[in-house]
Design an enzyme around this catalytic site. Structure first.
Site, PDB file in Angstrom:
ATOM      1  N   ASN A  24       0.826  -1.317   0.003  1.00  9.27           N
ATOM      2  CA  ASN A  24       0.015  -0.089   0.122  1.00  9.27           C
ATOM      3  C   ASN A  24       0.796   1.151   0.039  1.00  9.27           C
ATOM      4  OD1 ASN A  24      -2.080  -1.713  -0.242  1.00  9.27           O
ATOM      5  ND2 ASN A  24      -2.783  -1.586   1.976  1.00  9.27           N
ATOM      6  N   ARG A  97      -6.661  -0.467  -7.895  1.00 10.97           N
ATOM      7  CA  ARG A  97      -7.489   0.831  -7.670  1.00 10.97           C
ATOM      8  C   ARG A  97      -6.368   2.013  -7.858  1.00 10.97           C
ATOM      9  NH1 ARG A  97     -11.901   1.461  -5.460  1.00 10.97           N
ATOM     10  NH2 ARG A  97     -11.375   3.344  -4.121  1.00 10.97           N
ATOM     11  N   CYS A 121     -10.428  -5.190  -4.138  1.00  9.29           N
ATOM     12  CA  CYS A 121     -11.080  -6.077  -3.579  1.00  9.29           C
ATOM     13  C   CYS A 121     -12.470  -5.612  -3.421  1.00  9.29           C
ATOM     14  CB  CYS A 121     -10.531  -6.131  -2.250  1.00  9.29           C
ATOM     15  SG  CYS A 121      -9.018  -6.860  -2.322  1.00  9.29           S
ATOM     16  N   ASP A 311      -7.310  -4.151   7.578  1.00 12.06           N
ATOM     17  CA  ASP A 311      -6.569  -4.997   6.522  1.00 12.06           C
ATOM     18  C   ASP A 311      -6.137  -6.155   7.429  1.00 12.06           C
ATOM     19  OD1 ASP A 311      -5.029  -2.722   4.300  1.00 12.06           O
ATOM     20  OD2 ASP A 311      -7.084  -3.379   4.567  1.00 12.06           O
ATOM     21  N   VAL A 333     -14.439   0.465   8.850  1.00 13.23           N
ATOM     22  CA  VAL A 333     -13.894   1.220   7.573  1.00 13.23           C
ATOM     23  C   VAL A 333     -14.343   0.686   6.062  1.00 13.23           C
ATOM     24  CG1 VAL A 333     -11.547   1.505   6.385  1.00 13.23           C
ATOM     25  CG2 VAL A 333     -11.516   1.424   8.849  1.00 13.23           C
TER      26      VAL A 333
HETATM   27  C1  EPZ Z   1      -6.282   1.909   1.087  1.00 14.42           C
HETATM   28  O1  EPZ Z   1      -7.622   1.582   0.154  1.00 14.42           O
HETATM   29  C2  EPZ Z   1      -5.624   0.186   1.050  1.00 14.42           C
HETATM   30  N1  EPZ Z   1      -5.459  -0.008  -0.289  1.00 14.42           N
HETATM   31  C3  EPZ Z   1      -6.844  -0.662   1.573  1.00 14.42           C
HETATM   32  O2  EPZ Z   1      -6.013  -1.891   1.695  1.00 14.42           O
HETATM   33  C4  EPZ Z   1      -6.816  -0.166   3.127  1.00 14.42           C
HETATM   34  O3  EPZ Z   1      -7.873  -0.986   3.655  1.00 14.42           O
HETATM   35  C5  EPZ Z   1      -7.434   1.188   3.096  1.00 14.42           C
HETATM   36  O4  EPZ Z   1      -6.579   2.201   2.327  1.00 14.42           O
HETATM   37  C6  EPZ Z   1      -7.776   1.690   4.487  1.00 14.42           C
HETATM   38  O5  EPZ Z   1      -6.765   1.877   5.231  1.00 14.42           O
HETATM   39  C7  EPZ Z   1      -4.344   0.764  -0.884  1.00 14.42           C
HETATM   40  O6  EPZ Z   1      -3.818   1.516  -0.616  1.00 14.42           O
HETATM   41  C8  EPZ Z   1      -4.171  -0.004  -2.491  1.00 14.42           C
HETATM   42  P1  EPZ Z   1      -9.900   4.452   1.779  1.00 14.42           P
HETATM   43  P2  EPZ Z   1      -8.541   3.035   0.006  1.00 14.42           P
HETATM   44  O7  EPZ Z   1     -10.088   5.651   0.620  1.00 14.42           O
HETATM   45  O8  EPZ Z   1      -7.494   4.242  -0.286  1.00 14.42           O
HETATM   46  C9  EPZ Z   1     -14.525   5.203   1.550  1.00 14.42           C
HETATM   47  C10 EPZ Z   1      -5.663  -4.139   1.330  1.00 14.42           C
HETATM   48  O9  EPZ Z   1      -6.350  -5.332   1.761  1.00 14.42           O
HETATM   49  N2  EPZ Z   1     -14.389   6.053   0.326  1.00 14.42           N
HETATM   50  O10 EPZ Z   1      -9.100   4.691   2.936  1.00 14.42           O
HETATM   51  O11 EPZ Z   1      -9.376   2.728  -1.226  1.00 14.42           O
HETATM   52  C11 EPZ Z   1     -14.475   3.692   1.310  1.00 14.42           C
HETATM   53  O12 EPZ Z   1     -15.416   3.371   0.755  1.00 14.42           O
HETATM   54  C12 EPZ Z   1      -6.642  -3.071   0.902  1.00 14.42           C
HETATM   55  O13 EPZ Z   1      -4.494  -3.923   1.247  1.00 14.42           O
HETATM   56  C13 EPZ Z   1     -15.193   7.083  -0.100  1.00 14.42           C
HETATM   57  O14 EPZ Z   1     -16.626   6.752   0.305  1.00 14.42           O
HETATM   58  O15 EPZ Z   1      -9.401   3.225   1.290  1.00 14.42           O
HETATM   59  C14 EPZ Z   1     -14.033   3.172   2.684  1.00 14.42           C
HETATM   60  O16 EPZ Z   1     -15.268   3.097   3.350  1.00 14.42           O
HETATM   61  C15 EPZ Z   1      -8.088  -3.182   1.148  1.00 14.42           C
HETATM   62  N3  EPZ Z   1     -15.005   7.723  -1.227  1.00 14.42           N
HETATM   63  C16 EPZ Z   1     -13.532   4.237   3.460  1.00 14.42           C
HETATM   64  O17 EPZ Z   1     -13.611   5.616   2.737  1.00 14.42           O
HETATM   65  C17 EPZ Z   1     -13.882   7.783  -1.768  1.00 14.42           C
HETATM   66  O18 EPZ Z   1     -13.673   8.489  -2.639  1.00 14.42           O
HETATM   67  C18 EPZ Z   1     -11.795   4.073   3.357  1.00 14.42           C
HETATM   68  O19 EPZ Z   1     -11.440   4.064   2.046  1.00 14.42           O
HETATM   69  C19 EPZ Z   1     -12.864   6.991  -1.163  1.00 14.42           C
HETATM   70  C20 EPZ Z   1     -12.940   6.299  -0.045  1.00 14.42           C
END
Ligand code: EPZ
Length: 451
Positions: A24, A97, A121, A311, A333
């Protein structure tokens, strides 16, 4: 070609694995190289699918990516960056992503970007509304087109004040990658502050960016005209380290995880100790082991950093099926990150999922019909079964459940695990797991790995 694992359970995993650069962080640092006016060098790069996807996307945009055949270090040269043919970009639709993070760097480099529909995922809806709103606030024009999104900024990007409704990791990275060369100052409130975010800020600071992180989740970026290249060693993958730690508990094993960083895993280590897991921490890694007695149940709530990382949840839930008593897990989350428990229940686990927020504070998903709390009653004997892997962390959880179960499990769809766990079948083999790998095409003799 997809592979099939036939796993014979009941063998404790014992031995040593090494975790390298964080899944990540590494792909994001690769994208950041686009912002520089000279080559960058990234070290401690794992061989995972997300790195392959970003390498290919950078190359079609004219960035040369050279991989050291011995160390795996990458040298990325963005000096001939150019617009890519949309057919070549489309070929990456659904792969990852990470492409959404190309927007700012490509606008700074070539004035526009076309981002293919994203993958990742299936653990929730995974919207990108925060990302698109942020880009518009920087002055970008966002157009939905067939197969993806076209982003342009005729007058370039300008600094702005942004407040995120949720400390999104991806949206915070979007701001960092757009703001460092934008015209003027950007102030981001409600930012994510995960270790991977801080490592990305370290990369950008090495390039010449001016970024400060304040105590109240506010990040302030002073835009600069030009950035240099960087030389950076990626921080280790704390999520992979936590996965192997859970595997040691589930299989009653003993695993030394070389490269694991205590500093990035503090909350996990406290939770592991409360469960009754054994650990020895040294400068080069952490030994995780089952101490032979009973495991303790937990009440657990995932959260943004420094809380318990989402995670880490799925592999630990498998360990909770082996704890004596009732555990409660509130996933705050992602709205849909307990789908993997269906296969565990088929294996004999006693897990119920609920719509209510079974935790200390109501979260965004309370009463919105999402099954985002789980009650785990243990300990239960797991029995082998057929499993089709749903996602990265859920898939690893299924694997360790199969390794602990009595009898044989046939695990399909394991290729999704290659997205985030480097050479995981050879690591499993090195830890004494008893399994065979067959590829699913009849014509090619199976690549048997059995013990
Ligand atoms: C990153 O995903 C990681 N992936 C995820 O790891 C990790 O679980 C997550 O951050 C939280 O720490 C990578 O870095 C590639 P978020 P990301 O934006 O950036 C909502 C793994 O298993 N949201 O922090 O996509 C979203 O739906 C993966 O290694 C919106 O609503 O996560 C979620 O509920 C899984 N609108 C929350 O925020 C948006 O535009 C957190 O998502 C963006 C996000």
């Amino acid at each position: 070609m997809s592979s099939v694992l036939t796993v014979r359970g009941g063998v404790p995993l014992t031995g040593r694995v090494k975790v390298r650069g964080a899944k990540n962080l590494v792909p994001k640092a690769m994208v950041a190289a686009l912002l520089g006016n000279e080559p960058s060098v990234l070290r401690n790069v794992p061989e995972i699918k997300d790195v392959e996807v970003v390498t290919s996307l950078l190359q079609i945009h004219g960035v040369t990516v050279l991989k050291d055949p011995v160390t795996g270090d990458l040298t990325l040269d963005p000096q001939n960056a150019k617009t890519a043919p949309s057919t070549a970009i489309d070929a990456h639709a659904g792969d990852s992503r990470i492409p959404i993070l190309f927007c700012g760097p490509l606008i700074h480099a070539i004035g526009e970007a076309f981002i293919p529909d994203l993958g990742g995922c299936k653990i929730g809806d995974r919207p990108i509304d925060y990302h698109l709103n942020v880009l518009r606030q920087f002055g970008a024009v966002v157009e939905k087109r067939p197969g993806g999104i076209h982003i342009s900024a005729p007058k370039g990007l300008h600094g702005t004040k942004i407040s995120l409704p949720y400390p999104s990791v991806g949206a915070t990275e979007q701001v960092l990658l757009a703001a460092t060369r934008a015209d003027g100052i950007t102030e981001l409130t409600g930012a994510a502050t995960e270790p991977e975010i801080v490592d990305l800020i370290s990369v950008l600071q090495k390039m010449g960016a001016i970024i400060s992180v304040q105590t109240d989740r506010t990040i302030r970026i002073e835009g600069v005209k030009e950035l240099r290249g960087y030389s950076h060693r990626a921080l280790p993958d704390r999520n992979e380290a936590a996965s192997w730690a859970s595997a040691a508990l589930v299989t009653r094993g003993d695993i030394y995880v070389a490269g694991a960083s205590q500093r990035d895993m503090m909350t996990f280590l406290n939770t592991y100790r409360k469960m009754g897991g054994g650990m020895d921490i040294n400068d080069d890694g952490i030994r995780f082991y089952h101490q032979g007695g009973k495991l303790n149940p937990l009440v657990l709530e995932t959260d943004v950093h420094p809380g318990f990382m989402t995670d880490w949840q799925q592999p630990l839930v498998v360990a909770l099926t082996q704890a004596e008593g009732v555990s409660i897990v509130h996933e705050t989350v992602y709205e849909n990150r307990f789908g993997f428990t269906e296969a565990l229940v088929r294996m004999g686990a006693n897990i119920q999922v609920h719509r209510e927020c079974l935790g200390s504070v109501p979260c965004r998903f309370g009463q919105r019909n999402f099954l985002h709390s789980a009650v785990v009653s243990g300990s239960t004997q797991l029995k082998g079964t057929d499993i089709d892997i749903p996602d990265l962390r859920g898939g690893f959880s299924h694997l360790i459940a199969a390794l602990a179960a009595t009898g044989t499990s046939r695990v399909t769809g394991i290729d999704v695990i290659n997205r985030g766990y480097e050479r995981f079948t050879s690591k499993l083999e090195g830890l004494g797991a008893d399994f065979d790998v067959q590829n699913s095409r009849k014509s090619t003799p199976a690549a048997q790995i059995s013990r």
